[in-house]
Write a protein that holds these residues in place. Structure first.
Motif, short mmCIF file in Angstrom:
data_model
loop_
_atom_site.label_atom_id
_atom_site.label_comp_id
_atom_site.label_asym_id
_atom_site.label_seq_id
_atom_site.Cartn_x
_atom_site.Cartn_y
_atom_site.Cartn_z
N ALA A 1 0.81 -1.22 0.00
CA ALA A 1 0.00 0.00 0.00
C ALA A 1 0.84 1.27 0.00
O ALA A 1 0.37 2.31 -0.49
CB ALA A 1 -0.94 0.01 1.21
N ILE A 2 2.05 1.21 0.55
CA ILE A 2 2.83 2.44 0.71
C ILE A 2 4.21 2.34 0.05
O ILE A 2 4.55 3.17 -0.81
CB ILE A 2 2.98 2.80 2.20
N LEU A 3 5.01 1.37 0.43
CA LEU A 3 6.42 1.36 0.04
C LEU A 3 6.61 1.14 -1.46
O LEU A 3 7.34 1.89 -2.13
CB LEU A 3 7.18 0.30 0.84
N ILE A 4 5.98 0.10 -2.01
CA ILE A 4 6.15 -0.16 -3.45
C ILE A 4 5.56 0.96 -4.30
O ILE A 4 6.22 1.43 -5.24
CB ILE A 4 5.55 -1.54 -3.81
N PRO A 5 4.33 1.44 -4.02
CA PRO A 5 3.85 2.62 -4.80
C PRO A 5 4.74 3.83 -4.66
O PRO A 5 4.95 4.57 -5.63
CB PRO A 5 2.45 2.86 -4.23
N PHE A 6 5.29 4.05 -3.46
CA PHE A 6 6.17 5.20 -3.28
C PHE A 6 7.42 5.09 -4.15
O PHE A 6 7.82 6.06 -4.81
CB PHE A 6 6.58 5.32 -1.81
N LEU A 7 8.04 3.92 -4.19
CA LEU A 7 9.26 3.75 -4.98
C LEU A 7 8.99 3.97 -6.46
O LEU A 7 9.76 4.65 -7.16
CB LEU A 7 9.84 2.35 -4.75
N ILE A 8 7.89 3.41 -6.96
CA ILE A 8 7.59 3.54 -8.40
C ILE A 8 7.19 4.97 -8.74
O ILE A 8 7.61 5.53 -9.77
CB ILE A 8 6.49 2.54 -8.79
N PHE B 1 4.73 12.46 -0.30
CA PHE B 1 3.59 13.29 0.11
C PHE B 1 2.31 12.81 -0.56
O PHE B 1 1.27 12.63 0.10
CB PHE B 1 3.87 14.75 -0.27
N ILE B 2 2.35 12.56 -1.87
CA ILE B 2 1.14 12.19 -2.60
C ILE B 2 0.69 10.78 -2.26
O ILE B 2 -0.50 10.48 -2.20
CB ILE B 2 1.39 12.32 -4.12
N VAL B 3 1.63 9.87 -2.00
CA VAL B 3 1.27 8.48 -1.69
C VAL B 3 0.73 8.35 -0.26
O VAL B 3 -0.25 7.65 -0.01
CB VAL B 3 2.48 7.54 -1.91
N VAL B 4 1.38 9.04 0.66
CA VAL B 4 1.02 8.87 2.07
C VAL B 4 -0.21 9.70 2.45
O VAL B 4 -1.02 9.26 3.27
CB VAL B 4 2.22 9.24 2.97
#
Length: 358
Positions: free
Chosen positions: A51-58, A289-292
């Protein structure tokens, strides 16, 4: 006082031009990499990964590519979602049509497909700029939507354009767990970020910034606008295309053209604006910022309104998220146009002098 650089003398040009000239910065980056590679995979849950880490990296990788074009070269683009789609579907076609095609070359070839697509729609930048260029790149978004819905060969004859991949492997190691997907995305992000950081410090990076500041003056001093603008489109599209392939292969697994809609293009542009134009670090700040923020709003906002006795529906929560995004973008444009990266840089400069006045 821990951030002073007293006694750190440079005895060569090589030492003076390194990416992190201050010892404290180098130690902080090493510590951050150790935490990201070794500590986080042992502590994070499966939900945190997906939900957070993989979307943030991409998303950080995609924002990095957009920032090279918009922040460093000054070419406004609203077609980033289209470049991600071309990278995703290009990698998919290489992956399924070539027997035993490895995953990493397929993703890189998808990035090259996005590069060619970006150069094609970057040609109008040689004649138009500003709002007109933004509209020209927006045309790429609509063309990509039409292309993947109407040309069935590109989607392996799928009637709806929906495709999927499974059984991913990297050097014989399966990418079936959330931690393995996280490591894979992290390695690609680390390598491409390092290359991008060196690229913007090179001669071509200085040409991009000269075009951004004043293209007429840049042409007068010998910079070729055509080469600079098209190279920025090529590099940006490649990085965004790789991010699109990762988004499709690693995060979604099964996707359709609507997964790369114009909303995604605007979201990437918001990341760059909030994170900081013309800053590699800004891509990471904006993506975080946008993901979290949506997850934080979904968890916190209903509880706060419940304390005040105000009920809120799911649709109202979605509208509140959009309003908060819009308000934050306006706030950053007015108060700090260079985004979170400038606030970070200002804080570091103050630490280098604290407690003495400037």
């Amino acid at each position: 006082m821990l951030y002073r650089e007293n006694g750190q003398f440079k005895t060569s040009y090589r030492a003076d031009q390194q990416i992190f000239p201050i010892l404290q910065d180098r130690l902080a980056i090493v510590l951050l990499l150790v935490v990201a590679y070794a500590v986080v995979p042992g502590l994070a849950s499966d939900y945190l990964f997906r939900a957070i880490l993989i979307p943030f990296l991409i998303m950080a990788l995609a924002a990095l590519g957009v920032n090279i074009l918009v922040g460093y070269c000054g070419q406004i683009s609203l077609g980033s979602g289209a470049f991600m789609a071309v990278g995703a579907y290009g990698a998919y076609n290489f992956f399924v049509r070539i027997p035993d095609m490895p995953l990493v070359p397929a993703i890189l070839l998808g990035g090259l497909c996005a590069t060619l697509f970006g150069i094609l729609f970057g040609l109008p930048s040689l004649r138009v700029k500003g709002l007109y260029l933004a509209v020209a790149t927006l045309a790429a978004q609509f063309f990509a939507d039409w292309m993947f819905l109407r040309i069935k060969w590109l989607v392996n004859d799928s009637p709806s354009g929906s495709v999927g991949v499974s059984g991913l492997q990297v050097f014989g190691l399966p990418l079936d767990s959330a931690a393995s997907k996280y490591w894979f995305c992290l390695v690609l992000l680390t390598v491409i970020s390092l290359l991008a950081k060196n690229l913007v410090r090179s001669a071509i990076g200085r040409e991009w910034m000269a075009i951004r500041d004043m293209d007429v003056a840049a042409a007068v001093i010998g910079i070729r606008p055509m080469y600079a603008k098209l190279s920025a489109f090529a590099v940006s599209s490649f990085i965004v295309g790789v991010a699109g392939a990762l988004w499709a292969f690693v995060y979604l697994g099964t996707w359709e053209p609507a997964a790369f809609s114009v909303d995604l293009s605007f979201r990437l542009l918001f990341m760059v604006i909030i994170g900081g134009l013309g800053s590699i670090m800004g891509a990471f700040f904006g993506a975080a910022f946008i993901v979290v923020l949506p997850i934080l709003l979904n968890q916190v906002l209903p509880s706060l309104l419940a304390l005040a006795g105000i009920p809120i529906s799911t649709a109202g929560l979605s509208h509140a998220e959009l309003m908060i995004f819009g308000a934050l973008i306006v706030w950053f444009l007015v108060v700090e146009p260079h985004g979170l990266a400038r606030l970070w840089s200002t804080g570091k400069q103050k630490l280098r002098l604290w407690p003495f006045p400037h």
